[in-house]
Scaffold this active site. Sequence first.
Site, mmCIF file in Angstrom:
data_model
loop_
_atom_site.group_PDB
_atom_site.id
_atom_site.type_symbol
_atom_site.label_atom_id
_atom_site.label_comp_id
_atom_site.label_asym_id
_atom_site.label_seq_id
_atom_site.Cartn_x
_atom_site.Cartn_y
_atom_site.Cartn_z
ATOM 1 N N THR A 209 0.863 -1.170 0.000
ATOM 2 C CA THR A 209 0.000 0.000 0.000
ATOM 3 C C THR A 209 0.901 1.221 0.000
ATOM 4 O O THR A 209 1.825 1.307 0.800
ATOM 5 C CB THR A 209 -0.954 -0.005 1.215
ATOM 6 O OG1 THR A 209 -1.479 1.297 1.375
ATOM 7 C CG2 THR A 209 -0.296 -0.447 2.488
ATOM 8 N N GLU A 354 -4.928 -3.316 3.938
ATOM 9 C CA GLU A 354 -4.650 -4.022 5.181
ATOM 10 C C GLU A 354 -5.817 -4.908 5.622
ATOM 11 O O GLU A 354 -5.714 -5.659 6.578
ATOM 12 C CB GLU A 354 -4.329 -3.012 6.296
ATOM 13 C CG GLU A 354 -2.998 -2.304 6.131
ATOM 14 C CD GLU A 354 -3.084 -1.029 5.297
ATOM 15 O OE1 GLU A 354 -4.030 -0.918 4.504
ATOM 16 O OE2 GLU A 354 -2.209 -0.164 5.432
ATOM 17 N N LYS A 461 -9.680 21.419 9.767
ATOM 18 C CA LYS A 461 -9.882 21.843 11.159
ATOM 19 C C LYS A 461 -10.115 23.347 11.188
ATOM 20 O O LYS A 461 -9.190 24.119 11.051
ATOM 21 C CB LYS A 461 -8.670 21.443 12.004
ATOM 22 C CG LYS A 461 -8.506 19.937 12.023
ATOM 23 C CD LYS A 461 -7.229 19.480 12.681
ATOM 24 C CE LYS A 461 -7.042 18.006 12.419
ATOM 25 N NZ LYS A 461 -6.089 17.685 11.360
ATOM 26 N N TRP A 466 -14.221 20.205 13.245
ATOM 27 C CA TRP A 466 -13.809 19.485 12.044
ATOM 28 C C TRP A 466 -14.865 19.593 10.946
ATOM 29 O O TRP A 466 -16.062 19.457 11.215
ATOM 30 C CB TRP A 466 -13.576 17.997 12.358
ATOM 31 C CG TRP A 466 -12.324 17.757 13.139
ATOM 32 C CD1 TRP A 466 -11.519 18.704 13.713
ATOM 33 C CD2 TRP A 466 -11.737 16.483 13.438
ATOM 34 N NE1 TRP A 466 -10.466 18.102 14.347
ATOM 35 C CE2 TRP A 466 -10.573 16.738 14.203
ATOM 36 C CE3 TRP A 466 -12.060 15.163 13.138
ATOM 37 C CZ2 TRP A 466 -9.747 15.715 14.659
ATOM 38 C CZ3 TRP A 466 -11.243 14.154 13.601
ATOM 39 C CH2 TRP A 466 -10.091 14.425 14.352
#
Length: 572
Positions: A209, A354, A461, A466
């Site tokens: 990856t 993963e 941010k 957020w």
Amino acid sequence: MVTPQQEPPGRQVSGHEPRGSSAAPLMGQMMQMPLLISSLLHHAARHFGDTEIVTRRIEGDLHRYTYADCEVRAKQLAQALLATGVKRGDRIGTLAWNTYRHLEVYYGTSGMGAVCHTINPRLFAEQLVFIINHAEDRFVLFDITFAALVDQLAAQCPQVRGWIALTDRAHLPAMQTPIICYEEWLAAQSGEFDWPQFDELSASSLCYTSGTTGHPKGALYSHRSTVLHAYGAALPDAMACSARDAIMPVVPMFHVNAWGIPYTAPLVGAKLVLPGKDLDGASLYALMESEQVSFSAGVPTVWLGLLNYLSQNNLQFSSFKRTVIGGSACPPAMLRSFEDQFGVHVIHAWGMTELSPLGTLANLKAKHAALPPEAQRHILEKQGHVIFGVDLRIVGIDGLELPWDGVSFGDLQVRGPWVVERYFGQLESPLIDGWFPTGDVATIDADGYMQITDRSKDVIKSGGEWISSIEIENVAMAHPEVAEAACISCAHPKWDERPLLVVVRKPGTEVDRESLLQFYEGRVAKWWIPDDIAFVDAIPHTATGKIQKLKLRELFKNHVLPSVSQMQAEST
Ligand code: AMP
């Protein structure tokens, strides 16, 4: 027969032996057959022997054969590898598109106990050299489209003993690197070969990856994890694959094993349609129609091309019923377009290298059946629900688990038998208390549906709060004149960061900054509305089709937001 009453007193129902107990556990008495990848192809060859695998070949023509043919040739490859001294655990690289030969390499290598290492040819040459050397690939099998690339890499990969061109003699490219002809290599073997039986925990395949920082990292799958993942992927509330399907993986076999489809299709006995190298709308549509594809899977960027082609040419699908979309967030506008304009059911999915890669898929529960269609859509737009084999949780900055209320968002962590424990060649495990930190930020609602708000490094941010860049992008993508949109953070002296929207217009349209900003009114909270919009001809993508936010941030690092220049003007 032993009944629970005959168990020694104090035995724990959980199955864990009490500390200090000398009682031998009562073992199940079923056959011990290791879960091996070869068994998937063997099953398909034996029980679906005449089911077809159709490929748009790199050479240009259509090739068709059956699972039975595929198994013979995979066995020939296994024999050829053994004959050249390849041992169990050796890594064999591939630089190849979705074709029947690549499928043979998947099974021929893993089947004889070697490790099939799929390499993403869209990566930079330095990354490819790093990956091939780090994996210590013994051989690399490549499609002839990558002949020039192999010439560029070969001298820097000294431990590769042979470069094998996946073609016949007539199509061998002229190259500086000495090469082996795949078809001749195979033809020298009989195909009379019994798949060896070994430990199901043995390594089967390897995918790197490419993070945006640092070296690429390898996820080393096992036979067991791959077969379990293939079972999970086939479930009705996952990809719902069956022997009646014609499945076309558009997601490349060099990207997380085409989301496991090369394993799931033989497991259920489905016809496989492999599109080769041409992934434009016209080529995909022609193949889907001629082979009556019913199910496919791909990233949003590829589907954008297909949907545009259909709209521009006033076409409809005659057999295509379902598609999994993942790899990056599926814009709700794309989901609607597939469903309402073309009658294709979209299954939004989330996963990562993963995770082999499937983690969650969006399907409804029984209790949702009575909901109005809009409310159902709202659920299906999320990244979805886990399937058995994956568990998940979200944690706050203090590492404590956050509630499943659909509002609280935090770092997404996962665990399960097809989730990575450590990266290939690394001693340190990335796990936190047994959970894998995904680097994604998400919410989970009371019904267990997960929604990604961002990659943790892409979140904006603003004033300590957020803003989800994905949600800002989704609104823009719903505008009829927007072809693609990406939202990045821009420095702001008062708020730290504010959203900047980068937009590609649809050809022949003229949407401007003001009207697009107006489009946001009432669709997101006022303070989420981007501060500025930049129109560009193209948005850069990574080798796996994701928007390259790092590069975009680099490109726009000197961009001054109108609100900032206004502040500066007022202060002078
Ligand atoms: P890869 O390992 O290249 O497959 O990338 C995995 C990452 O892609 C995830 O950690 C997510 O950030 C992103 N991703 C995958 N599927 C989705 C999705 N449906 N929505 C949003 N992000 C996604």
